[in-house]
Design an enzyme around this catalytic site. Structure first.
Site: not given
Length: 704
Positions: A394, A596, A600
């Site tokens: 990410d 995080d 996600d």
């Protein structure tokens, strides 16, 4: 109102069903949800009782052996575990029998049940290994006690302790795995807890506050500044900035105007707006994310452990050899030698060392991970990490710091550095009363530079555009192009500078004083200091790297270029991320997802290994199999190296657990090996396995 921990529905505390578990009261909407929740809780309590019995027995045995060594150290012999002192009431062997029998049949019960079901399915697994090994040691030792003199073995040469220690050690590992499985549902519960509990809707022309779950499709919902959006919909009136970081991962709020979509559980930063509900209940984006997390966790097939493969062939071979030796010696007319051979084969090939080969190495490996700030949830995760071929990152909060910072201050006219500070001061004056993340970034920079920022006389937020203040007799504007153009301030001559900053993935804030533009301040989410090194390390390990983000293409490409990531997929929502992971897995890749945020969570659950950033959301950390406590993405490579080192130790342990025993099986079958020496070989293999696992403590992470 509290929420049902199973289905997430709100429950009336007075009318709902309850259960008191672990010092906390849970509320349920139905008996079915209550039973679903309590089933694993009840099994966990039973497992806890078993592990308590097993560990208590082992602790007592350890105290006895320690006392024996201290009191009779000089009496130790080559073939005994330890010196044997005189004890009151019973002999040493009978005391061991009394202490270890509860461990054998209470602590070991779970292995017996597992063995029964495995054999019923014509399968041989870890439970069968433990059952055969521990029962052999226990029954052999009990036979010596109950029928003294039948076998040429003395009472102090019993091996109850071996059985008890193996049961306690492996049971502890199973208990930890059960706790992890129970907690896997926590991620979904925390997702559902993000939803607001109430909503303001317009019914019969009157604003009414109702439970958020009662909002109906097509109803008009009102959202004030600082409130969460109750459900998904389309803006019909008003303007605002909405923090959608939980969905997109992007730290900078998104401007909303009529016709724009809003997502339930996102946060309205400034401005009041009304929207028409389009998705409610189970159809909202938040509930769909929760569903995707559940499905991904359930679909992750467990790895076939190396131990199970060894057990499948090894255990039947050992049992067959022991039975064959017994039959042959009986046909030759020597029942005693046949019985001794049968027992010696089972003991010399006792799979106790195999039973600890994997957990011993995994325990040290997980401990080394913790020492280096890498929390590994279970051994299966550590096993998978060695096979990773692709790591998907990410962007926001993972590769970047996760909050906007001032990167450029550009006075629009040629001027000394003092004017640069003045542009920042004017912008800070304008933003001193703002709650917008861009304004907060400017205030942080002004404070960092030691600038004296005074509050303005008047402050006005213009949703979707910026702010206007009156200060020291001057009108200051700070915002986007639309704000300055509506104020009829010419900005075309500065368009090239603005575009240049935007092409670098930065947000340009324009500052004007008394109808004249004075500067541009660029704000962006900057890279972590360790990101570039982390990407380079993974490339050197021949691991593919990809960026997967909900941010826009331009910003994503700019960040990726700085750290050397070529493969970028941007503008992806949670359901899109999970599809990308599935596609990679369909191509035969073993995939790790590093993230995080709440957005996600589905991808973390779907990936072969989910790696969560320690400073990230609780949902991400509950979903991830590995947590990077130090927020250092270089630890991804360290986790892979640690996995490889641990798996190497496991393979070595399996060899050591078999080499002594397998070599002596033919000797034992021929009646040439006394059960005492067989037990010594079994003990030696266990000692070798534990000692070899301890060498993993020398593991040192590579920093370059």
């Amino acid at each position: 109102m509290p929420r049902d921990p199973v289905c997430g529905m709100q429950v009336d505390a007075e009318k709902g069903l309850t259960a008191f578990v672990g010092g906390k009261t849970y509320y349920f909407c139905s008996e079915e949800c209550r039973r679903t929740f309590l089933a694993p809780e009840a099994e966990l309590r039973r497992m806890k009782r078993r592990i308590t019995v097993a560990l208590s027995g082992v602790v007592i045995l350890a105290i006895m052996r320690t006392a024996a060594f201290l009191a009779l150290a000089a009496g130790a012999t080559l073939l005994t575990w330890a010196p044997v002192p005189q004890l009151p009431f019973f002999t040493w062997g009978w005391w061991l029998f009394i202490i270890t029998t509860p461990v054998q049949f209470i602590g070991g019960w779970t292995f017996y049940v597992g063995s029964y079901h495995a054999l019923k399915r014509k399968n041989i697994n870890m439970d069968v290994l433990i059952t055969v090994g521990t029962l052999t040691a226990y029954i052999y030792s009990s036979f010596i006690l109950i029928f003294p003199g039948v076998l040429p073995v003395k009472e102090h040469d019993v091996y109850f302790e071996v059985s008890a220690v193996i049961i306690a050690f492996v049971l502890l590992g199973k208990y930890m795995e059960d706790i992890i499985k129970k907690r896997s549902a926590v991620a979904v519960r925390k997702l559902l807890d993000l939803a607001p509990t109430t909503a303001r809707v317009i019914r019969n022309g009157v604003e009414t506050e109702i439970p958020a779950e009662d909002v109906e499709v097509e109803e008009i919902v009102i959202v004030r500044p600082g409130e969460k959006v109750p459900t998904d919909g389309i803006v019909v009136e008003g303007r605002s900035s909405v923090d959608e970081s939980m969905i997109t991962g992007e730290s900078i709020p998104v401007e909303k105007d009529s016709g724009d979509t809003v997502i339930g559980a996102t946060i309205n930063k400034v401005g009041l707006f009304k929207f028409r509900a389009t998705q409610v209940g189970a159809n909202t984006t938040l509930r769909q994310i929760a569903t995707m997390v559940e499905e991904a966790q359930a679909s992750s097939a467990p790895i076939q452990r190396i131990v199970d493969k060894v057990a499948y062939y090894f255990v039947p071979g050992v049992v067959g050899s022991a039975i064959l030796a017994f039959i042959v010696w009986n046909l030759l007319g020597n029942f005693t030698l046949g019985l001794l051979s049968f027992i010696a084969v089972l003991i010399v090939a006792c799979p106790c060392a195999i039973g600890i080969a994997t957990p011993a190495a995994l325990m040290v490996g997980v401990g080394k991970g913790a020492e280096n700030g890498i929390l590994i949830r279970n051994g299966e995760v550590l096993e998978r990490a060695q096979k990773l071929t692709t790591v998907v990152f990410d962007k926001t909060g993972t590769l970047t710091k996760g909050q906007p910072n001032v990167t450029d201050i550009v006075p629009v006219e040629a001027s000394p550095a003092l004017v640069r500070d003045e542009v920042l001061r004017l912008a800070a004056v304008a933003e001193i009363g703002s709650e917008h993340p861009l304004g907060e970034a400017i205030m942080r920079e002004a404070k960092k530079q030691g600038l004296n920022v005074l509050e303005p006389l008047e402050f006005k937020t213009i949703p979707g555009k910026g702010v206007k203040v009156l200060w020291d007799g001057k009108e200051i504007l700070a915002g986007n192009r639309r704000l300055l153009r509506e104020a009829e301030i010419p900005i075309d001559r500065y368009e090239e500078s603005i575009l240049s900053l935007e092409e670098q993935g930065k947000t340009a804030m324009l500052v004007a004083v008394d109808k004249k533009m004075v500067g541009i301040i660029a704000v962006a989410d900057t890279l972590k200091d360790t990101t570039a090194a982390a990407i380079q390390r993974l490339k050197l390990m021949n691991v593919g790297v990809m960026m997967l983000t909900g941010d826009n293409e331009r910003t994503a490409r700019s960040i990726a270029k700085q750290v050397g990531i070529e493969n970028v997929i941007a503008g992806v929502l949670p359901e899109g991320k999970i599809e990308v992971i599935k596609k990679l897995q369909g191509e035969g890749k073993v995939v790790a997802m590093v993230g995080d945020g709440i957005n996600d969570a589905p991808a973390l659950a779907q990936a072969d290994i989910g790696i969560a950033i320690g400073s990230g959301t609780d949902v991400a950390k509950e979903t991830g199999g590995i947590i990077l406590v130090k927020d250092d993405v270089r630890d991804v490579a360290i986790a892979i190296d640690l996995s490889k080192a641990t798996m190497t130790k496991i393979r070595q342990n399996l060899f050591l657990s078999l080499v002594y025993n397998s070599a002596l099986i033919p000797i034992a079958a021929m009646g040439l090996l006394n059960p005492i020496y067989a037990a010594a070989a079994m003990s030696m293999s266990s000692v070798s396995v534990v000692s070899n696992s301890a060498l993993l403590r020398r593991f040192k992470p590579k920093t370059t």
